[in-house]
Design a protein around this motif. Structure first.
Motif, mmCIF file in Angstrom:
data_model
loop_
_atom_site.group_PDB
_atom_site.id
_atom_site.type_symbol
_atom_site.label_atom_id
_atom_site.label_comp_id
_atom_site.label_asym_id
_atom_site.label_seq_id
_atom_site.Cartn_x
_atom_site.Cartn_y
_atom_site.Cartn_z
ATOM 1 N N ALA A 17 19.742 19.183 -17.034
ATOM 2 C CA ALA A 17 19.709 19.601 -15.630
ATOM 3 C C ALA A 17 18.372 19.263 -14.980
ATOM 4 N N LEU A 18 17.297 19.287 -15.780
ATOM 5 C CA LEU A 18 15.966 18.988 -15.245
ATOM 6 C C LEU A 18 15.721 17.493 -15.084
ATOM 7 N N LEU A 19 16.418 16.686 -15.866
ATOM 8 C CA LEU A 19 16.095 15.263 -15.975
ATOM 9 C C LEU A 19 16.084 14.506 -14.645
ATOM 10 N N PRO A 20 17.104 14.614 -13.772
ATOM 11 C CA PRO A 20 17.064 13.822 -12.529
ATOM 12 C C PRO A 20 15.843 14.109 -11.658
ATOM 13 N N GLY A 21 15.531 15.385 -11.469
ATOM 14 C CA GLY A 21 14.380 15.732 -10.651
ATOM 15 C C GLY A 21 13.071 15.300 -11.283
ATOM 16 N N ALA A 64 17.219 19.230 -7.563
ATOM 17 C CA ALA A 64 16.473 20.447 -7.241
ATOM 18 C C ALA A 64 15.866 21.144 -8.458
ATOM 19 N N PRO A 65 16.595 21.334 -9.588
ATOM 20 C CA PRO A 65 15.980 22.039 -10.727
ATOM 21 C C PRO A 65 14.754 21.327 -11.287
ATOM 22 N N GLY A 66 14.820 20.011 -11.446
ATOM 23 C CA GLY A 66 13.695 19.265 -11.994
ATOM 24 C C GLY A 66 12.498 19.257 -11.071
ATOM 25 N N ILE A 67 12.752 19.192 -9.767
ATOM 26 C CA ILE A 67 11.652 19.219 -8.800
ATOM 27 C C ILE A 67 10.962 20.583 -8.816
ATOM 28 N N ALA A 68 11.745 21.656 -8.879
ATOM 29 C CA ALA A 68 11.161 22.996 -8.969
ATOM 30 C C ALA A 68 10.355 23.153 -10.256
ATOM 31 N N PHE A 69 10.842 22.602 -11.347
ATOM 32 C CA PHE A 69 10.128 22.622 -12.621
ATOM 33 C C PHE A 69 8.791 21.889 -12.503
ATOM 34 N N GLY A 70 8.795 20.756 -11.818
ATOM 35 C CA GLY A 70 7.571 19.989 -11.636
ATOM 36 C C GLY A 70 6.546 20.721 -10.801
ATOM 37 N N ALA A 71 6.989 21.406 -9.752
ATOM 38 C CA ALA A 71 6.070 22.089 -8.844
ATOM 39 C C ALA A 71 5.457 23.338 -9.465
ATOM 40 N N LYS A 72 6.096 23.879 -10.501
ATOM 41 C CA LYS A 72 5.616 25.125 -11.086
ATOM 42 C C LYS A 72 5.101 24.933 -12.512
ATOM 43 N N THR A 73 5.990 24.597 -13.428
ATOM 44 C CA THR A 73 5.625 24.540 -14.847
ATOM 45 C C THR A 73 4.697 23.372 -15.163
ATOM 46 N N VAL A 74 5.019 22.181 -14.641
ATOM 47 C CA VAL A 74 4.180 21.012 -14.902
ATOM 48 C C VAL A 74 2.771 21.248 -14.373
ATOM 49 N N LEU A 75 2.667 21.887 -13.203
ATOM 50 C CA LEU A 75 1.360 22.215 -12.634
ATOM 51 C C LEU A 75 0.527 23.058 -13.588
ATOM 52 N N ARG A 76 1.137 24.078 -14.162
ATOM 53 C CA ARG A 76 0.403 24.988 -15.035
ATOM 54 C C ARG A 76 -0.114 24.281 -16.292
ATOM 55 N N PHE A 77 0.696 23.408 -16.859
ATOM 56 C CA PHE A 77 0.230 22.638 -18.016
ATOM 57 C C PHE A 77 -0.928 21.718 -17.629
ATOM 58 N N GLY A 78 -0.849 21.127 -16.454
ATOM 59 C CA GLY A 78 -1.924 20.244 -16.000
ATOM 60 C C GLY A 78 -3.239 20.970 -15.827
ATOM 61 N N VAL A 79 -3.193 22.161 -15.249
ATOM 62 C CA VAL A 79 -4.414 22.950 -15.059
ATOM 63 C C VAL A 79 -4.976 23.397 -16.405
ATOM 64 N N ALA A 80 -4.098 23.822 -17.315
ATOM 65 C CA ALA A 80 -4.565 24.256 -18.636
ATOM 66 C C ALA A 80 -5.293 23.131 -19.362
ATOM 67 N N LEU A 81 -4.776 21.912 -19.264
ATOM 68 C CA LEU A 81 -5.389 20.773 -19.951
ATOM 69 C C LEU A 81 -6.774 20.428 -19.397
ATOM 70 N N LEU A 82 -7.048 20.854 -18.173
ATOM 71 C CA LEU A 82 -8.393 20.629 -17.625
ATOM 72 C C LEU A 82 -9.467 21.274 -18.487
ATOM 73 N N GLY A 83 -9.079 22.289 -19.255
ATOM 74 C CA GLY A 83 -10.051 22.979 -20.096
ATOM 75 C C GLY A 83 -10.733 22.070 -21.096
ATOM 76 N N LEU A 84 -10.048 21.019 -21.556
ATOM 77 C CA LEU A 84 -10.643 20.108 -22.525
ATOM 78 C C LEU A 84 -11.711 19.207 -21.915
ATOM 79 N N ARG A 85 -11.901 19.297 -20.606
ATOM 80 C CA ARG A 85 -12.980 18.539 -19.969
ATOM 81 C C ARG A 85 -14.252 19.365 -19.865
ATOM 82 N N ILE A 86 -14.186 20.628 -20.309
ATOM 83 C CA ILE A 86 -15.306 21.560 -20.176
ATOM 84 C C ILE A 86 -15.884 21.863 -21.553
ATOM 85 N N SER A 87 -17.201 21.993 -21.621
ATOM 86 C CA SER A 87 -17.834 22.447 -22.856
ATOM 87 C C SER A 87 -19.112 23.209 -22.509
#
Length: 346
Positions: A17-21, A64-87
Protein backbone atom coordinates in the motif's frame (compact mmCIF):
# COMPACT_ATOMS: atom_id res chain seq x y z
CA UNK A 1 6.55 0.88 13.51
CA UNK A 2 3.01 -0.51 13.56
CA UNK A 3 3.93 -2.84 10.68
CA UNK A 4 6.17 -4.81 13.05
CA UNK A 5 3.18 -5.89 15.17
CA UNK A 6 1.25 -7.30 12.19
CA UNK A 7 1.32 -10.76 10.67
CA UNK A 8 3.59 -11.44 7.71
CA UNK A 9 0.76 -11.24 5.18
CA UNK A 10 -0.52 -8.00 6.69
CA UNK A 11 2.98 -6.51 6.66
CA UNK A 12 3.35 -7.37 2.98
CA UNK A 13 -0.04 -5.81 2.24
CA UNK A 14 0.94 -2.71 4.22
CA UNK A 15 4.19 -2.33 2.35
CA UNK A 16 2.43 -2.77 -0.97
CA UNK A 17 0.00 0.00 0.00
CA UNK A 18 2.93 2.34 0.69
CA UNK A 19 4.86 1.51 -2.48
CA UNK A 20 3.14 3.82 -5.06
CA UNK A 21 3.43 6.93 -2.90
CA UNK A 22 7.00 6.10 -1.85
CA UNK A 23 7.97 5.64 -5.51
CA UNK A 24 6.54 9.09 -6.31
CA UNK A 25 8.56 10.84 -3.59
CA UNK A 26 11.67 8.85 -4.57
CA UNK A 27 11.38 9.98 -8.20
CA UNK A 28 10.97 13.60 -7.08
CA UNK A 29 14.01 13.31 -4.78
CA UNK A 30 16.13 11.82 -7.59
CA UNK A 31 15.08 14.51 -10.05
CA UNK A 32 15.73 17.26 -7.53
CA UNK A 33 19.21 15.98 -6.68
CA UNK A 34 20.10 15.55 -10.38
CA UNK A 35 19.07 19.11 -11.26
CA UNK A 36 20.76 20.48 -8.14
CA UNK A 37 24.07 18.79 -8.94
CA UNK A 38 24.04 19.87 -12.59
CA UNK A 39 22.58 23.38 -12.34
CA UNK A 40 23.28 24.49 -8.76
CA UNK A 41 19.71 25.05 -7.52
CA UNK A 42 18.95 24.04 -3.89
CA UNK A 43 17.77 20.42 -3.88
CA UNK A 44 15.38 20.94 -0.95
CA UNK A 45 13.64 23.80 -2.70
CA UNK A 46 13.38 21.84 -5.94
CA UNK A 47 11.88 18.81 -4.18
CA UNK A 48 9.35 21.02 -2.46
CA UNK A 49 8.31 22.79 -5.67
CA UNK A 50 8.13 19.55 -7.66
CA UNK A 51 5.96 18.06 -4.94
CA UNK A 52 3.62 21.07 -4.89
CA UNK A 53 3.25 20.90 -8.68
CA UNK A 54 1.97 17.31 -8.35
CA UNK A 55 -0.08 17.75 -5.17
CA UNK A 56 -3.12 16.14 -6.82
CA UNK A 57 -1.43 12.76 -6.21
CA UNK A 58 -1.86 13.11 -2.44
CA UNK A 59 -5.62 12.66 -2.89
CA UNK A 60 -5.20 9.55 -5.05
CA UNK A 61 -6.10 6.41 -3.12
CA UNK A 62 -3.03 4.51 -4.36
CA UNK A 63 -0.50 7.23 -3.54
CA UNK A 64 -1.89 8.82 -0.38
CA UNK A 65 -0.58 6.23 2.17
CA UNK A 66 3.00 6.31 0.86
CA UNK A 67 3.06 10.09 0.68
CA UNK A 68 1.81 10.36 4.27
CA UNK A 69 4.49 7.85 5.31
CA UNK A 70 7.14 9.97 3.61
CA UNK A 71 6.02 13.20 5.26
CA UNK A 72 6.05 11.69 8.75
CA UNK A 73 8.09 8.51 9.25
CA UNK A 74 10.80 9.12 6.64
CA UNK A 75 11.32 12.60 8.10
CA UNK A 76 11.93 11.21 11.58
CA UNK A 77 14.53 8.72 10.36
CA UNK A 78 16.29 11.49 8.44
CA UNK A 79 16.51 13.73 11.49
CA UNK A 80 17.73 10.87 13.69
CA UNK A 81 20.54 10.08 11.24
CA UNK A 82 21.79 13.66 11.55
CA UNK A 83 23.15 12.58 14.92
CA UNK A 84 26.04 10.76 13.24
CA UNK A 85 27.31 14.11 11.98
CA UNK A 86 27.81 15.32 15.57
CA UNK A 87 30.59 14.48 18.00
CA UNK A 88 31.91 15.85 21.29
CA UNK A 89 35.27 16.48 19.61
CA UNK A 90 33.77 19.54 17.91
CA UNK A 91 33.82 21.36 21.24
CA UNK A 92 37.56 20.90 21.64
CA UNK A 93 38.22 21.83 18.03
CA UNK A 94 36.23 25.06 18.09
CA UNK A 95 36.95 26.18 21.65
CA UNK A 96 34.60 27.20 24.41
CA UNK A 97 34.02 30.81 23.27
CA UNK A 98 32.57 29.59 19.97
CA UNK A 99 30.51 26.93 21.73
CA UNK A 100 29.17 29.53 24.16
CA UNK A 101 28.30 31.83 21.26
CA UNK A 102 26.31 29.12 19.47
CA UNK A 103 24.58 27.93 22.65
CA UNK A 104 23.58 31.51 23.51
CA UNK A 105 22.47 32.68 20.07
CA UNK A 106 20.01 29.82 19.48
CA UNK A 107 17.65 30.62 22.39
CA UNK A 108 18.15 34.36 21.82
CA UNK A 109 17.04 34.05 18.19
CA UNK A 110 14.07 31.88 19.16
CA UNK A 111 13.18 34.37 21.89
CA UNK A 112 13.37 37.20 19.36
CA UNK A 113 10.96 35.26 17.15
CA UNK A 114 8.42 34.99 19.95
CA UNK A 115 8.92 38.66 20.79
CA UNK A 116 8.17 39.98 17.28
CA UNK A 117 5.53 37.40 16.36
CA UNK A 118 2.66 39.50 17.68
CA UNK A 119 3.91 42.49 15.69
CA UNK A 120 3.68 40.45 12.49
CA UNK A 121 0.31 38.97 13.47
CA UNK A 122 1.36 35.40 14.30
CA UNK A 123 0.89 33.12 17.28
CA UNK A 124 3.45 30.93 19.03
CA UNK A 125 3.40 28.05 16.53
CA UNK A 126 4.78 30.05 13.62
CA UNK A 127 7.05 31.99 15.97
CA UNK A 128 8.74 28.77 17.08
CA UNK A 129 8.75 27.19 13.63
CA UNK A 130 10.32 30.16 11.87
CA UNK A 131 12.78 31.22 14.57
CA UNK A 132 13.85 27.63 15.23
CA UNK A 133 14.56 27.13 11.53
CA UNK A 134 16.60 30.35 11.43
CA UNK A 135 18.46 29.65 14.68
CA UNK A 136 19.38 26.01 14.13
CA UNK A 137 19.61 24.42 10.70
CA UNK A 138 17.08 25.76 8.25
CA UNK A 139 14.76 23.34 6.48
CA UNK A 140 15.83 20.32 8.57
CA UNK A 141 15.01 22.13 11.81
CA UNK A 142 11.72 23.38 10.41
CA UNK A 143 10.64 19.83 9.59
CA UNK A 144 11.74 18.50 12.98
CA UNK A 145 9.86 21.27 14.81
CA UNK A 146 6.75 20.75 12.67
CA UNK A 147 6.87 17.05 13.58
CA UNK A 148 6.32 17.78 17.30
CA UNK A 149 3.84 20.64 17.01
CA UNK A 150 0.12 19.88 17.38
CA UNK A 151 -1.46 19.78 13.93
CA UNK A 152 -4.10 22.17 12.64
CA UNK A 153 -5.42 23.08 9.20
CA UNK A 154 -2.51 25.47 8.53
CA UNK A 155 0.39 23.33 9.79
CA UNK A 156 1.59 22.13 6.38
CA UNK A 157 1.22 25.59 4.84
CA UNK A 158 3.35 27.19 7.56
CA UNK A 159 5.97 24.49 7.15
CA UNK A 160 6.18 24.86 3.37
CA UNK A 161 6.44 28.64 3.60
CA UNK A 162 9.17 28.37 6.21
CA UNK A 163 11.19 25.86 4.18
CA UNK A 164 10.94 27.99 1.05
CA UNK A 165 11.79 31.15 2.99
CA UNK A 166 14.85 29.86 4.84
CA UNK A 167 16.17 28.16 1.68
CA UNK A 168 15.94 31.36 -0.34
CA UNK A 169 17.46 33.40 2.49
CA UNK A 170 20.28 30.86 2.83
CA UNK A 171 21.02 31.11 -0.87
CA UNK A 172 21.15 34.90 -0.67
CA UNK A 173 23.35 34.71 2.46
CA UNK A 174 25.75 32.33 0.72
CA UNK A 175 26.47 35.12 -1.77
CA UNK A 176 26.28 38.16 0.50
CA UNK A 177 27.78 37.05 3.83
CA UNK A 178 31.33 36.32 2.56
CA UNK A 179 31.36 39.89 1.21
CA UNK A 180 30.00 41.18 4.52
CA UNK A 181 32.65 39.22 6.44
CA UNK A 182 35.36 40.89 4.40
CA UNK A 183 33.76 44.31 4.94
CA UNK A 184 33.73 43.69 8.71
CA UNK A 185 37.44 42.89 8.61
CA UNK A 186 37.16 39.27 9.77
CA UNK A 187 40.10 36.97 9.14
CA UNK A 188 39.43 33.53 7.65
CA UNK A 189 38.83 31.90 11.04
CA UNK A 190 36.35 34.54 12.23
CA UNK A 191 34.70 34.60 8.82
CA UNK A 192 34.17 30.84 9.11
CA UNK A 193 32.60 31.29 12.54
CA UNK A 194 30.34 34.02 11.19
CA UNK A 195 29.17 32.02 8.18
CA UNK A 196 28.59 28.84 10.17
CA UNK A 197 26.69 30.71 12.88
CA UNK A 198 24.39 32.70 10.58
CA UNK A 199 23.59 30.83 7.35
CA UNK A 200 20.61 28.53 7.74
CA UNK A 201 21.29 25.42 5.64
CA UNK A 202 24.40 23.22 5.74
CA UNK A 203 24.99 23.14 1.97
CA UNK A 204 25.03 26.93 1.70
CA UNK A 205 27.35 27.18 4.72
CA UNK A 206 29.84 24.87 3.02
CA UNK A 207 29.60 26.78 -0.25
CA UNK A 208 30.08 30.16 1.38
CA UNK A 209 32.94 29.05 3.63
CA UNK A 210 35.04 27.37 0.98
CA UNK A 211 34.49 30.31 -1.35
CA UNK A 212 36.73 32.26 1.06
CA UNK A 213 39.38 29.66 1.91
CA UNK A 214 39.79 26.05 3.10
CA UNK A 215 40.24 27.28 6.68
CA UNK A 216 37.05 29.35 6.55
CA UNK A 217 35.18 26.43 5.00
CA UNK A 218 36.27 23.91 7.63
CA UNK A 219 35.53 26.31 10.49
CA UNK A 220 32.13 27.22 9.06
CA UNK A 221 31.19 23.57 8.67
CA UNK A 222 32.13 22.73 12.26
CA UNK A 223 30.21 25.70 13.64
CA UNK A 224 27.20 24.76 11.55
CA UNK A 225 27.28 21.18 12.83
CA UNK A 226 27.41 22.55 16.38
CA UNK A 227 24.21 24.44 15.58
CA UNK A 228 22.70 21.18 14.29
CA UNK A 229 23.57 19.61 17.65
CA UNK A 230 21.34 22.22 19.30
CA UNK A 231 18.34 20.62 17.57
CA UNK A 232 18.04 17.88 20.19
CA UNK A 233 17.86 20.05 23.35
CA UNK A 234 15.54 22.55 21.65
CA UNK A 235 13.16 19.79 20.51
CA UNK A 236 13.27 18.15 23.94
CA UNK A 237 12.47 21.41 25.73
CA UNK A 238 9.70 22.27 23.28
CA UNK A 239 8.17 18.78 23.54
CA UNK A 240 8.09 19.06 27.32
CA UNK A 241 6.31 22.44 27.14
CA UNK A 242 3.86 21.23 24.49
CA UNK A 243 3.14 18.09 26.50
CA UNK A 244 2.56 20.14 29.64
CA UNK A 245 0.16 22.60 28.00
CA UNK A 246 -1.73 20.23 25.69
CA UNK A 247 -5.02 18.76 26.82
CA UNK A 248 -5.69 15.19 25.71
CA UNK A 249 -8.95 14.67 23.83
CA UNK A 250 -10.38 11.98 21.57
CA UNK A 251 -9.20 13.94 18.53
CA UNK A 252 -5.94 15.31 19.90
CA UNK A 253 -3.37 13.39 21.93
CA UNK A 254 -0.37 14.72 23.73
CA UNK A 255 2.97 14.20 22.04
CA UNK A 256 5.41 11.83 23.80
CA UNK A 257 7.73 13.49 26.29
CA UNK A 258 10.74 12.20 24.36
CA UNK A 259 10.12 11.74 20.60
CA UNK A 260 11.76 8.60 19.26
CA UNK A 261 13.64 10.48 16.55
CA UNK A 262 15.25 12.75 19.18
CA UNK A 263 16.29 9.67 21.17
CA UNK A 264 17.82 8.30 17.97
CA UNK A 265 19.59 11.59 17.27
CA UNK A 266 21.15 11.68 20.75
CA UNK A 267 22.07 7.98 20.70
CA UNK A 268 23.82 8.26 17.33
CA UNK A 269 25.66 11.45 18.31
CA UNK A 270 26.84 9.74 21.50
CA UNK A 271 27.92 6.67 19.54
CA UNK A 272 29.86 8.82 17.10
CA UNK A 273 31.55 10.59 20.02
CA UNK A 274 32.56 7.46 21.94
CA UNK A 275 33.62 5.24 19.06
CA UNK A 276 35.85 5.88 16.08
CA UNK A 277 33.32 4.90 13.43
CA UNK A 278 34.70 4.10 9.96
CA UNK A 279 34.60 7.03 7.57
CA UNK A 280 32.52 5.09 4.99
CA UNK A 281 29.85 4.53 7.65
CA UNK A 282 29.75 8.24 8.49
CA UNK A 283 29.64 9.17 4.81
CA UNK A 284 26.81 6.70 4.21
CA UNK A 285 24.87 8.09 7.19
CA UNK A 286 25.33 11.68 5.99
CA UNK A 287 24.21 10.75 2.48
CA UNK A 288 21.31 8.69 3.80
CA UNK A 289 20.09 11.49 6.04
CA UNK A 290 20.21 13.92 3.13
CA UNK A 291 18.20 11.60 0.91
CA UNK A 292 15.61 10.87 3.60
CA UNK A 293 15.09 14.57 4.35
CA UNK A 294 14.89 15.31 0.62
CA UNK A 295 12.24 12.62 0.16
CA UNK A 296 10.27 13.83 3.17
CA UNK A 297 10.18 17.44 1.94
CA UNK A 298 8.95 16.13 -1.43
CA UNK A 299 6.15 14.38 0.45
CA UNK A 300 5.31 17.58 2.32
CA UNK A 301 5.12 19.39 -1.02
CA UNK A 302 2.78 16.73 -2.38
CA UNK A 303 0.41 17.39 0.52
CA UNK A 304 0.46 21.17 -0.01
CA UNK A 305 -2.03 23.42 -1.79
CA UNK A 306 -0.31 26.47 -3.34
CA UNK A 307 -3.27 28.77 -2.75
CA UNK A 308 -3.16 28.03 0.97
CA UNK A 309 0.59 28.69 1.17
CA UNK A 310 0.17 32.10 -0.45
CA UNK A 311 -2.29 33.02 2.29
CA UNK A 312 0.58 32.92 4.80
CA UNK A 313 1.49 36.22 3.19
CA UNK A 314 4.04 38.99 3.30
CA UNK A 315 3.97 39.21 7.06
CA UNK A 316 5.52 35.73 7.32
CA UNK A 317 8.23 36.68 4.84
CA UNK A 318 8.93 39.84 6.84
CA UNK A 319 9.17 37.85 10.05
CA UNK A 320 11.63 35.34 8.57
CA UNK A 321 13.73 38.22 7.23
CA UNK A 322 13.67 40.02 10.60
CA UNK A 323 14.82 36.86 12.42
CA UNK A 324 17.59 36.33 9.88
CA UNK A 325 18.83 39.90 10.19
CA UNK A 326 18.69 39.67 13.99
CA UNK A 327 20.90 36.56 13.96
CA UNK A 328 23.34 38.10 11.48
CA UNK A 329 23.66 41.29 13.56
CA UNK A 330 23.93 39.40 16.86
CA UNK A 331 26.84 37.25 15.69
CA UNK A 332 28.59 40.16 13.96
CA UNK A 333 28.47 42.22 17.17
CA UNK A 334 29.76 39.32 19.24
CA UNK A 335 32.69 38.62 16.93
CA UNK A 336 33.54 42.32 16.69
CA UNK A 337 33.30 43.46 20.30
CA UNK A 338 33.64 40.47 22.64
CA UNK A 339 37.25 40.10 23.84
CA UNK A 340 37.06 36.30 23.60
CA UNK A 341 37.14 36.59 19.82
CA UNK A 342 39.66 39.39 19.45
CA UNK A 343 42.51 36.92 19.87
CA UNK A 344 40.73 33.88 18.43
CA UNK A 345 42.97 31.41 16.69
CA UNK A 346 42.14 28.30 14.62
Amino acid sequence: MQLLTLSKSDRIAGLQALLPGVMVILVIALASRFISEHYGAPAMLLALLFGISMNFLSTHDDCAPGIAFGAKTVLRFGVALLGLRISFDMIGTLGWPVVALVVAMVPMTIGFGFLVARFFGFANRFAFLSSGAVAICGASAAMAIAAIQPKDEKSDDRLVFTVVGVTLLSTAAMILYPILSQFLGFDDHKAGIYLGATIHDVAQVVGAGFSISPEAGETATLVKLLRVAMLAPVIMAATFLIHRHTTTTAEHQRPPLMPAFVVGFIALATLNSLLALPQPVLALAASGSGWLLLASIAAVGLQTRPAEVLKVGRAAAGMLLAETLFLAALVALALTFLPQFSTATP
